[in-house]
Write an enzyme that holds these catalytic residues in place. Structure first.
Site, PDB file in Angstrom:
ATOM      1  N   ASP A  44       9.742 -19.981 -84.788  1.00 16.41           N
ATOM      2  CA  ASP A  44       8.446 -19.314 -84.925  1.00 16.41           C
ATOM      3  C   ASP A  44       7.803 -19.142 -83.553  1.00 16.41           C
ATOM      4  OD1 ASP A  44       7.743 -21.890 -84.270  1.00 16.41           O
ATOM      5  OD2 ASP A  44       6.885 -22.389 -86.219  1.00 16.41           O
ATOM      6  N   ASP A  94       8.040 -23.524 -80.332  1.00 15.95           N
ATOM      7  CA  ASP A  94       8.577 -24.740 -80.932  1.00 15.95           C
ATOM      8  C   ASP A  94       9.977 -24.580 -81.505  1.00 15.95           C
ATOM      9  OD1 ASP A  94       8.287 -27.481 -82.089  1.00 15.95           O
ATOM     10  OD2 ASP A  94       8.398 -26.366 -83.962  1.00 15.95           O
ATOM     11  N   TYR A 140       3.617 -30.100 -90.742  1.00 17.54           N
ATOM     12  CA  TYR A 140       4.492 -29.633 -89.674  1.00 17.54           C
ATOM     13  C   TYR A 140       5.003 -30.784 -88.809  1.00 17.54           C
ATOM     14  CZ  TYR A 140       2.220 -25.496 -91.398  1.00 17.54           C
ATOM     15  OH  TYR A 140       1.731 -24.522 -92.246  1.00 17.54           O
ATOM     16  N   GLU A 151      17.607 -23.577 -88.548  1.00 14.47           N
ATOM     17  CA  GLU A 151      16.539 -23.329 -87.570  1.00 14.47           C
ATOM     18  C   GLU A 151      16.692 -24.281 -86.395  1.00 14.47           C
ATOM     19  OE1 GLU A 151      11.716 -22.581 -87.298  1.00 14.47           O
ATOM     20  OE2 GLU A 151      12.519 -23.727 -88.987  1.00 14.47           O
TER      21      GLU A 151
END
Length: 516
Positions: free
Chosen positions: A101, A98, A249, A490
Site C-alpha cells: 500500500d 510499508d 494494522y 504481500e
C-alpha cells in the site's frame, strides 16, 4: 683443519632446512584440510548465490521509497508523497512505504532502520565485498531522514502518514495518488512509548553507522535518540491503547521490550553506563527471562537478548555486566530452540523444515531467527567459544550457521513448492505480488477506484518487484500465487531489512567486530 667443520655445519644446515620445509608443507596441508572440514567455522570465498540474492533483496528499498527520488534505477517508480507532512509544516516526503500500500507506519519503519543499521554494523564488510555497502547506507539514510523530520521537538513524534482506511479503499500508483495524507502523532498527552523507543533505537543504531563517514549527521541522530528515549521512558503509555485506530494494522503487545531494546542500542552508541543500568534494573520486569520468543517488528526481546549477550562475549569485566546474565541465558535458550537436533528444539516448523509461527507474513520469523543465529554463531567464533550447551547436549557455532542456511535456502527455493519467495531470484518466484505499484503499468492513468481492475486482473504483474519478500507458505508448505492473497503474497519493508541482514551474514563465512 678448518674446512672440515665447515663442511659438517653446511650439511647440518641443509638437513635442518629440509626438515623445516617438510614441517611447513605438512602444516599447510593440515591447515587446509582442517579448514575444508570446518568450512562453516572459518572465513571463505564469496557465495555467489547468496551474493546474488542480496543484490536483488536490496532493490526493494528503492521500490518502496517515497519523496523526490535521487538516482532512481526503478523504471516504473517516480516521485511521490511530495507534500507529506505539509499539514504540520514539516517535510515527511521521504521514508518508505510499508508494504503493498502507500502507508507510512512509523513503528515498523523504525524497526526497519534499526535492523538495517545492525546488519550494516555487523556485516558491512561482507556488503562491501559485493559492492552493496553504499546502497545499504543510502537506503538507511533515506529512512532516518524521515525519522529526524518526524521528531520536530523533544516530546512530539509523528508516527503515521496517511489514513489506512482511506488508503486501502484505493488501488493506485503512489505517483498518481491525490487523496489527503493525514498525520498521526504522539506527545505527552497521547504517549506511545513503544514507537518512541523503537525510533530511539533506530536513531542510536544509525548514529553508529554514520559515526565515521558523517560525524555531524551521526551526532544529530544520537541527539534525537536520547530525546526520544527520555520521552518514551518519562511518558509511559501504549500507542495502541491511546490511538486505537492503529490496532488493526500494527497493534503493539507492550512497550517494555522496546525500552530495553532502545537502552541497549543507546549504550552501544554512547557507552553511558546509565543505559546499561537501565537494562540491568528493568530486566526482571520487562526481559521475560527464561522464556524464548520470536523476534519481530512487535517483539524486540530476542534481539535485545542477543545484542546484550554481545557485551558478555566481548566486554569481559565490564562494570555493571553482572546484570546481563539473564539476557545471556535467555539468548542461549533462544539459540537452543532453533537448532533442530537440540533437546529443546521448537516444534514450530513445517515438514519442509521452515520455522513457522504465523499465517500472516509467515517468513518474518524464520528469517529473523536465522539472522539472530548467524549473529550468535559469529559472536561465539570471534570470542573463541566453541560450544553452546543445550540441556545435556553441546552444539558448535557451525550448527547455528547450518540452521540459518537452511532457512535462507528454503526462502530461496529449496522447499516443497520449489518456489523462491524472494521476488526476482531463481527460476520460479511469485508473479502476482500484492503490490499496487508492481501491478499497475507505469503508463496507466488510473485514479483511486478504477485501478482495482489491476488488482482483479488475471495477468501477471507488469512490473517485477525485485527484492520483495512475500508473506510465505502455509503450515503445510503450500503457497497460492494470487494478487488478492495478501496473507501470503504481500511483501513488507521490514522483512527486507531482516533478509538483507541474513544474506549479508551468509555471503562469506564471517566473524564479528568486538566493538561497533
Amino acid at each position: 683443519m678448518v674446512a672440515k667443520p665447515r663442511s659438517r655445519c653446511c650439511c647440518c644446515s641443509w638437513f635442518i632446512g629440509i626438515i623445516v620445509l617438510v614441517a611447513v608443507i605438512l602444516a599447510v596441508i593440515f591447515t587446509f584440510r582442517h579448514r575444508a572440514s570446518h568450512s562453516d567455522d572459518n572465513p571463505g570465498s564469496i557465495d555467489k548465490n547468496y551474493a546474488n540474492a542480496l543484490k536483488i533483496a536490496m532493490q526493494f528499498f528503492d521500490i518502496q521509497k517515497s519523496g523526490k527520488l535521487e538516482n532512481n534505477k526503478i523504471s516504473w517508480r517516480g516521485d511521490s508523497g511530495l507534500k507529506d507532512g505539509s499539514e504540520a509544516n514539516i517535510d515527511l516526503s521521504k521514508g518508505l512505504y510499508d508494504a503493498g500500500d502507500h502507508m507510512k507506519f512509523g513503528f515498523p519503519m523504525a524497526f526497519t532502520a534499526t535492523v538495517l543499521s545492525w546488519s550494516i554494523l555487523e556485516y558491512g564488510d561482507q556488503m562491501a565485498s559485493v559492492n552493496l555497502l553504499d546502497h545499504a547506507k543510502d537506503s538507511l539514510k533515506w529512512t532516518t531522514d524521515f525519522l529526524i523530520n518526524a521528531h520536530p521537538s523533544p516530546n512530539v513524534l509523528y508516527i503515521q502518514v496517511g489514513d489506512p482506511v482511506t488508503d486501502h479503499k484505493c488501488w493506485d500508483r503512489p505517483e498518481t495518488m491525490t487523496r489527503k495524507r493525514t498525520l498521526t502523532k504522539i506527545d505527552t498527552e497521547t504517549p506511545g512509548t513503544e514507537v518512541a523507543a523503537e525510533t530511539a533505537a533506530a536513531m542510536a543504531a544509525a548514529s553508529l553507522v554514520f559515526k565515521e563517514s558523517d560525524t555531524k549527521y551521526s551526532s544529530t541522530l544520537l541527539k534525537h535518540a536520547k530525546q526520544l528515549f527520555d520521552f518514551a521512558d518519562n511518558n509511559k503509555g501504549s500507542y495502541s491503547a491511546n490511538i486505537p485506530e492503529v490496532q488493526p494494522y500494527y497493534n503493539s503487545t507492550g512497550y517494555g521490550d522496546e525500552l530495553l531494546w532502545a537502552a541497549s542500542w543507546l549504550y552501544h552508541a554512547t557507552e553511558d553506563k546509565t543505559y546499561l543500568d537501565f537494562v540491568s534494573e528493568n530486566g526482571e520486569e520487562f526481559g521475560n527471562f527464561g522464556s524464548p520468543s520470536w523476534f519481530s517488528w512487535d517483539n524486540k526481546l530476542p534481539g535485545t537478548h542477543i545484542l546484550l549477550s554481545r557485551l558478555t562475549f566481548f566486554k569481559k569485566g565490564l562494570s555493571g555486566s553482572q546484570g546481563l546474565q539473564g539476557y545471556k541465558e535467555t539468548a542461549e535458550a533462544v539459540m537452543c530452540g532453533l537448532i533442530p537436533s537440540s533437546p529443546t528444539a521448537t516444534s514450530s516448523r513445517t515438514d519442509g523444515g521452515l520455522i513457522w509461527v504465523s499465517e500472516w507474513n509467515a517468513l518474518q520469523h524464520p528469517v529473523s531467527s536465522a539472522f539472530l543465529a548467524t549473529l550468535y554463531s559469529d559472536y561465539m567464533l570471534t570470542s573463541g567459544i566453541k560450544e553452546l550447551s543445550c540441556s545435556d547436549q553441546s552444539f558448535k557455532p557451525s550448527d547455528l550457521r547450518k540452521f540459518a542456511r537452511s532457512q535462507a535456502d528454503y526462502m530461496l527455493g529449496k522447499n516443497p513448492e520449489k518456489m523462491s519467495y524472494l521476488v526476482g531470484y531463481g527460476e520460479k518466484y511469485p508473479e502476482f505480488v500484492h503490490h499496487r505499484g508492481a501491478s499497475i503499468p507505469a503508463d496507466a492513468n488510473t485514479g483511486c477506484k478504477d485501478g482495482f481492475k489491476w488488482l482483479d486482473s488475471d495477468e501477471q504483474n507488469p512490473n517485477v518487484a525485485y527484492g520483495a519478500l512475500v508473506g510465505g507458505p502455509f503450515l503445510n508448505d503450500t503457497f497460492i500465487d494470487a494478487r488478492n492473497n495478501s496473507m501470503q503474497n504481500e511483501p513488507s519493508t521490514y522483512n527486507s531489512a531482516l533478509v538483507v541482514g541474513l544474506l549479508s551474514s551468509l555471503v562469506t563465512t564471517s566473524s564479528s567486530l568486538e566493538s561497533f
